[in-house]
Design a protein around this motif. Structure first.
Motif, PDB file in Angstrom:
ATOM      1  N   THR A 125    -112.465   9.741  60.370  1.00 54.60           N
ATOM      2  CA  THR A 125    -111.084   9.362  60.695  1.00 54.60           C
ATOM      3  C   THR A 125    -110.109  10.519  60.498  1.00 54.60           C
ATOM      4  OG1 THR A 125    -110.855   8.434  58.463  1.00 54.60           O
ATOM      5  CG2 THR A 125    -111.402   6.907  60.235  1.00 54.60           C
ATOM      6  N   LEU A 126    -110.548  11.593  59.836  1.00 58.77           N
ATOM      7  CA  LEU A 126    -109.688  12.778  59.773  1.00 58.77           C
ATOM      8  C   LEU A 126    -109.419  13.347  61.162  1.00 58.77           C
ATOM      9  CD1 LEU A 126    -111.119  14.712  56.677  1.00 58.77           C
ATOM     10  CD2 LEU A 126    -108.863  13.654  56.860  1.00 58.77           C
ATOM     11  N   ALA A 127    -110.307  13.048  62.118  1.00 60.11           N
ATOM     12  CA  ALA A 127    -110.114  13.526  63.486  1.00 60.11           C
ATOM     13  C   ALA A 127    -109.117  12.677  64.268  1.00 60.11           C
ATOM     14  CB  ALA A 127    -111.453  13.554  64.224  1.00 60.11           C
ATOM     15  N   ASN A 128    -108.746  11.508  63.754  1.00 63.24           N
ATOM     16  CA  ASN A 128    -107.842  10.632  64.505  1.00 63.24           C
ATOM     17  C   ASN A 128    -106.447  11.225  64.707  1.00 63.24           C
ATOM     18  OD1 ASN A 128    -109.910   8.814  64.692  1.00 63.24           O
ATOM     19  ND2 ASN A 128    -109.062   7.326  63.271  1.00 63.24           N
ATOM     20  N   PRO A 129    -105.766  11.733  63.657  1.00 68.46           N
ATOM     21  CA  PRO A 129    -104.410  12.253  63.881  1.00 68.46           C
ATOM     22  C   PRO A 129    -104.331  13.375  64.911  1.00 68.46           C
ATOM     23  CG  PRO A 129    -104.741  11.825  61.556  1.00 68.46           C
ATOM     24  CD  PRO A 129    -106.078  11.654  62.213  1.00 68.46           C
ATOM     25  N   PRO A 130    -105.158  14.442  64.830  1.00 70.23           N
ATOM     26  CA  PRO A 130    -105.029  15.473  65.872  1.00 70.23           C
ATOM     27  C   PRO A 130    -105.409  14.972  67.254  1.00 70.23           C
ATOM     28  CG  PRO A 130    -106.882  15.957  64.410  1.00 70.23           C
ATOM     29  CD  PRO A 130    -106.110  14.850  63.782  1.00 70.23           C
ATOM     30  N   SER A 131    -106.412  14.088  67.346  1.00 64.98           N
ATOM     31  CA  SER A 131    -106.818  13.575  68.652  1.00 64.98           C
ATOM     32  C   SER A 131    -105.716  12.729  69.278  1.00 64.98           C
ATOM     33  CB  SER A 131    -108.093  12.742  68.504  1.00 64.98           C
ATOM     34  OG  SER A 131    -108.448  12.155  69.735  1.00 64.98           O
ATOM     35  N   GLN A 132    -105.158  11.813  68.511  1.00 62.89           N
ATOM     36  CA  GLN A 132    -104.117  10.940  69.048  1.00 62.89           C
ATOM     37  C   GLN A 132    -102.834  11.715  69.327  1.00 62.89           C
ATOM     38  OE1 GLN A 132    -103.635   7.298  66.813  1.00 62.89           O
ATOM     39  NE2 GLN A 132    -105.828   7.092  66.504  1.00 62.89           N
ATOM     40  N   ALA A 133    -102.541  12.724  68.489  1.00 66.60           N
ATOM     41  CA  ALA A 133    -101.355  13.539  68.724  1.00 66.60           C
ATOM     42  C   ALA A 133    -101.501  14.336  70.010  1.00 66.60           C
ATOM     43  CB  ALA A 133    -101.128  14.473  67.540  1.00 66.60           C
ATOM     44  N   ALA A 134    -102.696  14.900  70.246  1.00 73.32           N
ATOM     45  CA  ALA A 134    -102.926  15.657  71.475  1.00 73.32           C
ATOM     46  C   ALA A 134    -102.792  14.754  72.700  1.00 73.32           C
ATOM     47  CB  ALA A 134    -104.307  16.303  71.441  1.00 73.32           C
ATOM     48  N   LYS A 135    -103.346  13.555  72.616  1.00 76.33           N
ATOM     49  CA  LYS A 135    -103.236  12.610  73.722  1.00 76.33           C
ATOM     50  C   LYS A 135    -101.780  12.233  73.963  1.00 76.33           C
ATOM     51  CE  LYS A 135    -104.447   7.841  74.898  1.00 76.33           C
ATOM     52  NZ  LYS A 135    -105.135   6.615  74.416  1.00 76.33           N
ATOM     53  N   SER A 136    -101.053  11.981  72.879  1.00 77.21           N
ATOM     54  CA  SER A 136     -99.645  11.615  72.981  1.00 77.21           C
ATOM     55  C   SER A 136     -98.833  12.717  73.640  1.00 77.21           C
ATOM     56  CB  SER A 136     -99.095  11.315  71.581  1.00 77.21           C
ATOM     57  OG  SER A 136     -97.713  11.103  71.606  1.00 77.21           O
ATOM     58  N   ALA A 137     -99.146  13.966  73.317  1.00 75.85           N
ATOM     59  CA  ALA A 137     -98.413  15.087  73.890  1.00 75.85           C
ATOM     60  C   ALA A 137     -98.833  15.384  75.321  1.00 75.85           C
ATOM     61  CB  ALA A 137     -98.621  16.325  73.017  1.00 75.85           C
ATOM     62  N   LEU A 138    -100.060  15.027  75.684  1.00 78.45           N
ATOM     63  CA  LEU A 138    -100.565  15.323  77.024  1.00 78.45           C
ATOM     64  C   LEU A 138    -100.007  14.373  78.080  1.00 78.45           C
ATOM     65  CD1 LEU A 138    -102.542  16.863  78.897  1.00 78.45           C
ATOM     66  CD2 LEU A 138    -104.309  15.204  78.217  1.00 78.45           C
ATOM     67  N   ILE A 139     -99.854  13.098  77.744  1.00 72.69           N
ATOM     68  CA  ILE A 139     -99.446  12.105  78.753  1.00 72.69           C
ATOM     69  C   ILE A 139     -98.141  12.480  79.449  1.00 72.69           C
ATOM     70  CG2 ILE A 139     -98.694   9.714  79.063  1.00 72.69           C
ATOM     71  CD1 ILE A 139    -100.837   8.858  77.103  1.00 72.69           C
ATOM     72  N   PRO A 140     -97.087  12.971  78.735  1.00 75.74           N
ATOM     73  CA  PRO A 140     -95.865  13.353  79.455  1.00 75.74           C
ATOM     74  C   PRO A 140     -96.052  14.552  80.383  1.00 75.74           C
ATOM     75  CG  PRO A 140     -95.395  12.968  77.144  1.00 75.74           C
ATOM     76  CD  PRO A 140     -96.881  13.014  77.281  1.00 75.74           C
ATOM     77  N   GLN A 141     -97.143  15.293  80.238  1.00 73.48           N
ATOM     78  CA  GLN A 141     -97.434  16.364  81.188  1.00 73.48           C
ATOM     79  C   GLN A 141     -98.100  15.824  82.449  1.00 73.48           C
ATOM     80  OE1 GLN A 141     -99.694  19.433  79.240  1.00 73.48           O
ATOM     81  NE2 GLN A 141     -98.084  19.907  77.767  1.00 73.48           N
TER      82      GLN A 141
END
Length: 461
Positions: A125-141
């Motif tokens: 679950t340590l991988a969840n924050p960077p993964s979800q943050a990257a996804k969150s930042a990618l969608i507006p692109q």
């Protein structure tokens, strides 16, 4: 200036359609990958909880196995999310999926000691924050304008649906063989990695090595951009306030059902109804409001819905039957979902391209802490007072809080200025080092983020 600043706010012409959103090939890949990962996550939670209980026969340890998945957000969510800003978003998402897939395969080894299971679940679950943050930042692109608002609504709604489906499917499979459920989760991460790797084109990181400072400083800049920019701060307060009360029926469902069912329905049925009511209401609210109302109308509805959400729970003061409680919780979820996509959309548009991942970490961590605080406090109060009184009074206080937040909402010109400032910052080349947000809400480097996707799954984009 108006001629040079692109207006990416949702137009007043009408709502975007599902066809328009899913016509974007990269968004389809991200959406499907995220859906698979979410379902797998909830399947794994159900399986690991049962696996630990079977080994230990301890309710406390099985609860710890469930709760450990929230610890990374609480212990270092903003710092872990800041990592996503340093690397290409696609690379971060693929790497996190592969790491989680490998760890799930290890957890699925038969007869693994429960201590090792807990450690490995925490590591995964340590991988969840960077993964979800990257996804969150990618969608507006990938999406802009009202397509972005509808895309965020779809993203939030599928998280809610994944929770319901994942828990039900996970409990059913885990009852037969928990290891099979864990292998299923590993497979979802593998498929997710493939979808992102081959379905999303490479984009360079928003922060290259020359622009990096210390990771903790970069994390602090995420807090600064959220809480020192008036529009972002107003949205954060609205989102945090919504999470403060909407989670309470779900958190107290077990005790409520066993205390209040009085034989009308079984305690198990009552608990299940109360727990799934808010997610179901959220799914319906997010999809229907985003689809039926145009952007201008949704913007007008956002503040009334914010007040209406806690108001829906106030009638529990009269101690209704559990199924009525579930209906009220569903209406609360509907109202929260109705206002959340527009709030998320404004949040994204008022951010420069380089703070999205970090601001997502701030928002997601805030949601986690606030929801945990709300359940803890109301749980303690429910030890001394009847649950309907606790939830009803807590919700009435939420009405007052939301009314104040709505009255203090920034005027249209302030919102327009924040969006224009973010657009200009995105058009300018980044400086030699990130200087963080200035006092007027503008920023010195190009970054990006969202309000709300995570857990709680729906609160953060």
């Amino acid at each position: 200036m108006e001629a040079t600043v692109p207006d990416e706010r949702p137009s007043a012409e009408g709502p975007a359609t599902f066809r328009e959103v899913f016509a974007q090939r990269e968004f389809r890949a991200v959406f499907l990958a995220g859906s698979l990962s979410w379902v797998g996550d909830y399947v794994a939670k159900a399986a690991v909880t049962l696996l630990v209980f079977q080994q230990t026969r301890s309710v406390a340890l099985s609860a710890a196995a469930f709760a450990v998945s929230f610890l990374p957000w609480l212990l270092g969510g903003p710092v872990l999310a800041a990592l996503a800003e340093r690397y290409a978003y696609r690379r971060v998402m693929v790497a996190c999926d592969l790491i989680r897939m490998a760890l799930m395969l290890v957890i699925a080894i038969p007869s693994l000691p429960y201590q090792a299971v807990l450690v490995l679940i925490f590591a995964a679950t340590l991988a969840n924050p960077p993964s979800q943050a990257a996804k969150s930042a990618l969608i507006p692109q990938l999406l802009t304008g009202d397509r972005l608002v509808l895309g965020l609504s779809l993203n939030s709604s599928v998280g809610q649906a994944a929770q319901v489906v994942g828990y039900v499917f996970g409990a059913a499979v885990a009852a037969i063989d928990p290891e099979v459920a864990l292998l299923f989760n590993a497979a979802t991460f593998g498929f997710s990695a493939l979808l992102v790797r081959f379905g999303v084109r490479h984009r360079p990181p928003v922060m290259n090595p020359a622009h990096r400072s210390h990771l903790l400083r970069e994390t602090r800049e995420g807090f600064d951009i959220v809480f020192r920019t008036p529009v972002l701060r107003a949205i954060a307060i609205l989102v945090f306030s919504a999470m403060l009360f909407s989670i309470v029926p779900e958190g107290l469902a077990a005790a409520w059902a066993n205390d209040e069912s009085r034989g009308a329905v079984s305690a198990g049925t009552a608990q299940a109804a109360i727990m799934v009511a808010n997610p179901v209401g959220f799914i319906l609210g997010g999809l229907l409001v985003s689809r039926l109302f145009g952007p201008a109308r949704r913007l007008k509805l956002m503040r009334p819905l914010a007040v209406l959400a806690p108001l829906m729970l106030v009638p529990v003061l009269f101690d209704p039957p559990p199924l009525v409680v579930a209906l009220l919780a569903a209406l609360c979820g509907f109202a929260v979902a109705g206002m959340m996509p527009m709030a998320n959309g404004l949040f994204v548009q008022a951010l420069p391209n380089g703070f999205r991942a970090r601001a997502f970490g701030v928002m997601a961590t805030g949601v986690q802490v606030i929801q945990g605080f709300a359940v803890l406090v109301t749980g303690v109060l429910a030890e001394r007072f009847p649950i309907p009184i606790v939830v009803g009074v807590w919700s009435a206080a939420g009405v007052v809080l939301m009314a104040v937040a709505s009255l203090r909402w920034p005027d249209r010109q302030t919102v327009d200025d924040a969006i224009a400032a973010a657009s200009l910052a995105n058009a300018d080349p980044p400086p030699s080092r990130p200087d963080g947000p200035a006092s007027d809400g503008t920023v010195g480097d190009t970054s990006d983020s969202h309000a709300g996707d995570g857990h709680r799954r729906h609160a953060v984009t």
